[in-house]
Design a protein around this motif. Structure first.
Motif, short mmCIF file in Angstrom:
data_model
loop_
_atom_site.label_atom_id
_atom_site.label_comp_id
_atom_site.label_asym_id
_atom_site.label_seq_id
_atom_site.Cartn_x
_atom_site.Cartn_y
_atom_site.Cartn_z
N PRO A 1 39.16 30.31 51.77
CA PRO A 1 37.86 30.18 50.96
C PRO A 1 37.42 31.56 50.33
N GLY A 2 38.20 32.59 50.75
CA GLY A 2 37.82 33.77 50.20
C GLY A 2 38.35 33.95 48.73
N ILE A 3 39.33 33.15 48.41
CA ILE A 3 39.79 33.33 46.96
C ILE A 3 38.80 32.64 45.98
N ILE A 4 38.52 31.64 45.92
CA ILE A 4 37.56 30.83 44.99
C ILE A 4 36.20 30.68 45.57
N LYS A 5 35.91 29.75 46.71
CA LYS A 5 34.84 29.40 47.24
C LYS A 5 33.73 30.42 47.43
N TYR A 6 33.84 31.40 48.47
CA TYR A 6 32.87 32.53 48.56
C TYR A 6 32.61 33.25 47.44
N PRO A 7 33.48 33.59 46.55
CA PRO A 7 33.09 34.32 45.49
C PRO A 7 32.46 33.56 44.28
N PHE A 8 32.52 32.40 44.28
CA PHE A 8 31.58 31.51 43.32
C PHE A 8 30.39 31.30 44.03
N TRP A 9 30.31 31.36 45.57
CA TRP A 9 28.85 31.19 46.17
C TRP A 9 28.25 32.58 45.65
N GLN A 10 28.88 33.89 45.78
CA GLN A 10 28.22 34.93 45.89
C GLN A 10 27.73 34.97 44.16
N MET A 11 28.50 34.74 43.28
CA MET A 11 28.30 34.84 41.78
C MET A 11 27.09 33.99 41.51
N THR A 12 27.05 32.74 42.02
CA THR A 12 25.74 31.85 41.97
C THR A 12 24.58 32.52 42.28
N ALA A 13 24.53 33.31 43.56
CA ALA A 13 23.51 33.74 43.99
C ALA A 13 22.99 34.76 43.27
N GLN A 14 23.90 35.56 42.65
CA GLN A 14 23.55 36.91 41.98
C GLN A 14 23.06 36.45 40.57
N ASN A 15 23.42 35.15 39.85
CA ASN A 15 22.84 35.00 38.63
C ASN A 15 22.17 33.65 38.63
N PRO A 16 20.78 33.75 38.46
CA PRO A 16 19.80 32.67 38.52
C PRO A 16 20.28 31.51 37.51
N ASN A 17 20.99 31.92 36.64
CA ASN A 17 21.41 31.01 35.21
C ASN A 17 22.64 30.14 35.79
N ALA A 18 23.42 30.52 36.75
CA ALA A 18 24.61 30.04 37.00
C ALA A 18 24.20 28.62 37.65
N VAL A 19 25.28 27.66 37.71
CA VAL A 19 25.18 26.44 38.42
C VAL A 19 26.84 26.42 39.14
N TYR A 20 26.45 26.19 40.38
CA TYR A 20 27.79 26.08 41.31
C TYR A 20 27.90 24.33 41.48
N ALA A 21 29.24 23.80 41.25
CA ALA A 21 29.51 22.68 41.41
C ALA A 21 30.76 22.47 42.24
N CYS A 22 30.67 21.50 43.10
CA CYS A 22 31.83 21.57 44.23
C CYS A 22 32.08 20.02 44.16
N LEU A 23 33.35 19.91 43.93
CA LEU A 23 34.08 18.44 43.86
C LEU A 23 35.20 18.54 45.20
N ASN A 24 34.64 17.83 46.35
CA ASN A 24 35.67 17.92 47.50
C ASN A 24 35.30 16.67 48.40
N SER A 25 36.33 15.97 48.79
CA SER A 25 36.32 14.91 49.59
C SER A 25 36.01 15.35 51.09
N GLY A 26 34.81 15.23 51.47
CA GLY A 26 34.36 15.50 52.82
C GLY A 26 33.87 16.93 53.18
N GLN A 27 34.00 17.92 52.21
CA GLN A 27 33.77 19.04 52.25
C GLN A 27 32.75 19.57 51.11
N ALA A 28 31.89 18.77 50.69
CA ALA A 28 31.15 19.13 49.37
C ALA A 28 30.00 19.75 49.98
N VAL A 29 29.92 21.14 50.31
CA VAL A 29 28.81 21.78 50.94
C VAL A 29 28.47 23.06 49.95
N CYS A 30 27.41 23.66 50.19
CA CYS A 30 27.01 24.71 49.77
C CYS A 30 26.04 25.33 50.63
#
Length: 222
Positions: free
Chosen positions: A178-207
């Motif tokens: 998760p440190g390659i894509i997932k966690y960096p995307f969460w961090q970038m979303t938290a730092q940018n109020p104009n960002a939208v994080y979308a997750c498409l995953n079977s059984g693990q679609a969380v934020c």
């Protein structure tokens, strides 16, 4: 008469006394990967991405080359974990990578009794040691010139869109790395109020709760 348990195709050097057999398995599996085709979802994603006026960038931990096969612009792709289609020195003594298509075809054509001719064991043209697939499994991964340029283009894309309205769309990323894509995307979303994080995953679609109002989580099959 000794049984050999092949765990994966990234580490044939573990079977140094059975290299003709190990690299037969190596070539057999790589030929199968090379024969695969991207599913229709790639074309849907490509059409959506190319319709965006401010562009797109694909940052992927996949190593199967399907984005290239689907026709995505190579200058908008970064395969951070490597590519099954490339070989590198096992050390590596240098950082260059080599396309393995022709060699894999010869392995398949000339194999006999689950072995390849000794001459087909790929060896580094500089130090003579066996070659390995260009996959990030430890600190011996070769980040060649193409990898470094792609990393730079991805970093530049993020800089140019810093603070802008941007969609960070994560598709099929689990918790293996998760440190390659997932966690960096969460961090970038938290730092940018104009960002939208979308997750498409079977059984693990969380934020995380901190970005829930900026997130779209879809429990489904990509």
């Amino acid at each position: 008469g000794r049984n050999i348990n092949f765990q994966d195709i990234a580490t044939p050097l573990a079977y140094e006394t059975h290299q003709e057999l190990a690299y037969w398995f190596y070539g057999h599996r790589l030929s199968q990967y090379r024969a695969t085709s991207p599913h229709d979802g790639y074309q849907i994603l490509k059409r959506w991405a190319e319709s965006k006026p401010h562009g797109y960038f694909v940052f992927t931990s996949n190593v199967d080359g399907h984005f290239q096969k689907a026709g995505f612009d190579k200058k908008r792709l970064f395969y951070t974990q490597g590519d099954y289609g490339l070989l590198q020195c096992c050390e590596p003594c240098h950082r260059q990578t080599y396309d393995n298509r022709a060699l894999i075809l010869r392995m398949v054509e000339e194999q006999k009794n689950m072995r390849i001719p000794t001459a087909l064991i790929p060896r580094c043209p500089k130090c003579g040691k066996p070659m390995a697939v260009n996959l990030r499994s430890d600190d011996r991964f070769a980040e060649d010139e193409g990898w470094r340029k792609a990393a730079g283009r991805y970093a530049d894309f993020l800089r140019r869109h810093d603070g802008m309205h941007i969609l960070l769309w994560e598709i099929g990323v689990g918790y293996n790395t998760p440190g390659i894509i997932k966690y960096p995307f969460w961090q970038m979303t938290a730092q940018n109020p104009n960002a939208v994080y979308a997750c498409l995953n079977s059984g693990q679609a969380v934020c995380p709760g901190a970005i829930q109002r900026q997130s779209i989580c879809i429990d489904g099959d990509a």
